[in-house]
Design a protein around this motif. Structure first.
Motif, PDB file in Angstrom:
ATOM      1  N   ASN A 108       0.845  -1.354  -0.156  1.00  0.00           N
ATOM      2  CA  ASN A 108       0.068   0.025   0.002  1.00  0.00           C
ATOM      3  C   ASN A 108       0.979   1.178   0.002  1.00  0.00           C
ATOM      4  O   ASN A 108       0.358   2.306   0.775  1.00  0.00           O
ATOM      5  N   ASN A 109       1.892   1.156  -0.766  1.00  0.00           N
ATOM      6  CA  ASN A 109       2.820   2.465  -0.748  1.00  0.00           C
ATOM      7  C   ASN A 109       3.581   2.875   0.386  1.00  0.00           C
ATOM      8  O   ASN A 109       3.920   3.961   0.680  1.00  0.00           O
ATOM      9  N   LEU A 110       3.607   2.168   1.288  1.00  0.00           N
ATOM     10  CA  LEU A 110       3.964   2.268   2.794  1.00  0.00           C
ATOM     11  C   LEU A 110       5.431   2.420   2.555  1.00  0.00           C
ATOM     12  O   LEU A 110       6.105   1.058   2.212  1.00  0.00           O
ATOM     13  N   GLU A 111       6.531   3.273   2.856  1.00  0.00           N
ATOM     14  CA  GLU A 111       7.732   3.270   3.226  1.00  0.00           C
ATOM     15  C   GLU A 111       8.257   3.592   4.590  1.00  0.00           C
ATOM     16  O   GLU A 111       7.428   4.690   5.196  1.00  0.00           O
ATOM     17  N   TYR A 129       7.269   7.487   8.573  1.00  0.00           N
ATOM     18  CA  TYR A 129       6.274   6.611   8.003  1.00  0.00           C
ATOM     19  C   TYR A 129       5.981   7.521   6.736  1.00  0.00           C
ATOM     20  O   TYR A 129       5.295   8.553   7.192  1.00  0.00           O
ATOM     21  N   VAL A 131       3.629   7.456   3.234  1.00  0.00           N
ATOM     22  CA  VAL A 131       2.590   6.922   2.381  1.00  0.00           C
ATOM     23  C   VAL A 131       2.720   7.593   0.947  1.00  0.00           C
ATOM     24  O   VAL A 131       2.442   8.746   0.791  1.00  0.00           O
ATOM     25  N   GLN A 136       3.885  11.081   6.995  1.00  0.00           N
ATOM     26  CA  GLN A 136       2.650  10.778   7.717  1.00  0.00           C
ATOM     27  C   GLN A 136       3.007  11.026   9.320  1.00  0.00           C
ATOM     28  O   GLN A 136       2.258  11.442   9.898  1.00  0.00           O
TER      29      GLN A 136
END
Length: 501
Positions: A108-111, A129, A131, A136
């Motif tokens: 889900n494009n979370l890095e 974090y 997105v 975020q």
């Protein structure tokens, strides 16, 4: 009885204030006097325990305003990268290892960008974090999650600081990136000043406590209002006034100390590092503030021992040690040594330290064809370096104390420096252990270079170096550890033994 020491921030490249505090911590520790060092700034990219440990504080000696309302003790990061990944409980699609950083790509494009501790590089200090590339939140770790910053519209919306059980101890709400209120379980504070006032009350200060204010910017008033019944002391770490803007009727205080001096009648004592500054400040407070202040002189450094040369010193050798920065005027020293070498043909100069001017200084040495006798030695442990040389030299036009001057003194070196406040005037007795140079202007490069060059020549062609060295050792004896420990012990005894007004 506790000695509380209040500062704002601290960094990896700390200033003299932090080094002075760390030295004070070591002295009070030796004396068995309980001390706490309080930091009021928010730190958004480092673990405070890493910063304070790096300079010599013990974790139990440090208090942070923001975690003082929680039950989570200050500590270094101790969650390893492997442990953090295991706790995620999510599939890692891609992992990139960078210097002091590990980047994890999740679904889900979370890095997640894991920033590693400088002191424990296998442990996670804080995590960003993102997105779809948009930040975020940031999460900060010790042995567990310590606090978080949550972002909205590219700015921090709020911060939360946690207890050991994961419950929220303190929330800081921000508007347009600036703090607007703070909330604990049962209280709301509408400014940082109100938060600090609550913190001061939590300390439970008594008449047997001492509060020392090392930095005041933005917090002076609330400290002054909430310090009683404890004693209040102020440490002056730098030149405290502008001489060019001062006359018989008016003084321009250093803006970092203006509040403290203006309200000096509420200060129980001041501390300066040299007797010269003590005399000047005492008289100025009397003249301009009509206040008879109590000013202690306690150096911000000391010597474990006097160091004798274990082998013959290198003849005609000079040494200096400092940051390679403009205000140290090392380019003037280079020119002076080049000029003096025309007379003292075996003269040499070694320059210890690092800084932004290294490349510039290297170029000047090269252009002067002086590489054979002027060397940039970099940052080194100087504990037993000074005894290799015959004399120490400085071209600095301002030295609040000068730890390197003291270290050179304790190794029996004659000293050459400008007659400027305060370090040179403290450690150099003109004609007895070196030369204190008087000039009409200390910004006239040509005049300063000429004076330094002449002093070098005089030192190596006319002076009794053995007598000069003997006098340096004699002066240095007053700065042995035991002497400075006694000064702090006497201050604490005098202040806690006296009643408050």
């Amino acid at each position: 009885m506790t000695v509380y020491n209040i500062n704002l921030g601290i960094g990896w490249a700390s200033s003299g204030v932090e080094y002075a505090q760390a030295y004070r911590a070591s002295v009070l520790r030796k004396l068995g006097i309980k001390a706490k060092f309080i930091f009021m700034d928010y730190f958004n990219s480092e673990n405070l325990a890493d910063l304070t440990t790096n300079i010599g504080f013990k974790n139990e000696e440090v208090l942070w305003l923001y975690t003082a309302f929680s039950d989570l003790a200050l500590s270094q990061p101790s969650i390893s990268v492997a442990q953090f990944k295991e706790q995620l409980g999510q599939e890692i699609l891609h992992e990139q290892i960078l210097p002091r950083q590990v980047v994890l790509q999740l679904a889900n494009n979370l890095e997640l960008r894991l920033h590693l501790s400088r002191l424990a590089p296998h442990c996670v200090s804080w995590v960003e974090y993102l997105v779809a590339g948009k930040l975020q939140k940031k999460a900060y770790y010790t042995s567990q999650l310590s606090h978080e910053e949550v972002y909205g519209d590219k700015q921090v919306s709020y911060r939360q600081f946690y207890n050991q059980d994961g419950s929220v101890a303190l929330t800081e709400m921000l508007t347009a990136g600036k703090a607007s209120l703070y909330r604990t379980k049962d209280q709301v504070f509408y400014s940082k000043e109100e938060l600090i006032a609550a913190f001061m009350k939590k300390l439970g200060l008594t008449a047997q406590d001492i509060v020392i204010l090392d930095r005041e910017t933005g917090i002076g008033q609330v400290i002054f209002e909430n310090v009683r019944p404890a004693k209040l002391g102020v440490v002056v770490h730098a030149e405290h006034f502008s001489e060019s803007s001062t006359n018989a009727d008016y003084i321009l205080w250093n803006n970092y100390y203006d509040y403290q001096f203006t309200n000096a009648k509420w200060v129980d004592f001041f501390v300066v590092a040299t007797s010269v500054q003590q005399e000047i400040l005492t008289e100025q407070l009397r003249r301009y503030n009509h206040h008879a202040a109590k000013v202690y002189t306690i150096p911000v450094g000391s010597l474990a021992q006097l160091k004798e040369a274990s082998e013959p010193r290198r003849m005609w050798s000079l040494v200096t040690a400092s940051r390679l920065a403009n205000e140290k005027h090392l380019d003037w020293l280079i020119e002076a040594v080049v000029k003096a070498k025309q007379v003292v043909t075996d003269l040499s100069l070694d320059i210890y330290g690092e800084g932004n001017n290294r490349a510039k200084l290297a170029k000047e040495i090269e252009q002067a064809d002086a590489n054979a006798y002027i060397r940039l030695k970099g940052h080194q442990d100087l504990s037993y370096v000074y005894t290799k040389y015959e004399a120490y030299i400085s071209a600095s036009t301002s030295e609040g104390f000068g730890l390197t001057l003291l270290e050179a003194l304790g190794s029996g070196l004659p000293l050459i420096g400008l007659n400027v406040r305060y370090g040179n005037q403290t450690f150099i007795d003109d004609g007895q252990n070196g030369y204190l140079l008087n000039l009409a202007s200390y910004t006239d490069k040509k005049a300063v270079v000429a004076a330094l060059s002449q002093a070098i020549i005089k030192l190596f062609t006319q002076a009794d170096l053995a007598a000069f060295s003997k006098h340096s050792y004699e002066k240095a004896a007053a700065y042995l550890d035991s002497e400075i420990e006694t000064k702090w012990e006497q201050l604490v005894s005098a202040e806690v033994g006296a009643g408050n007004d």
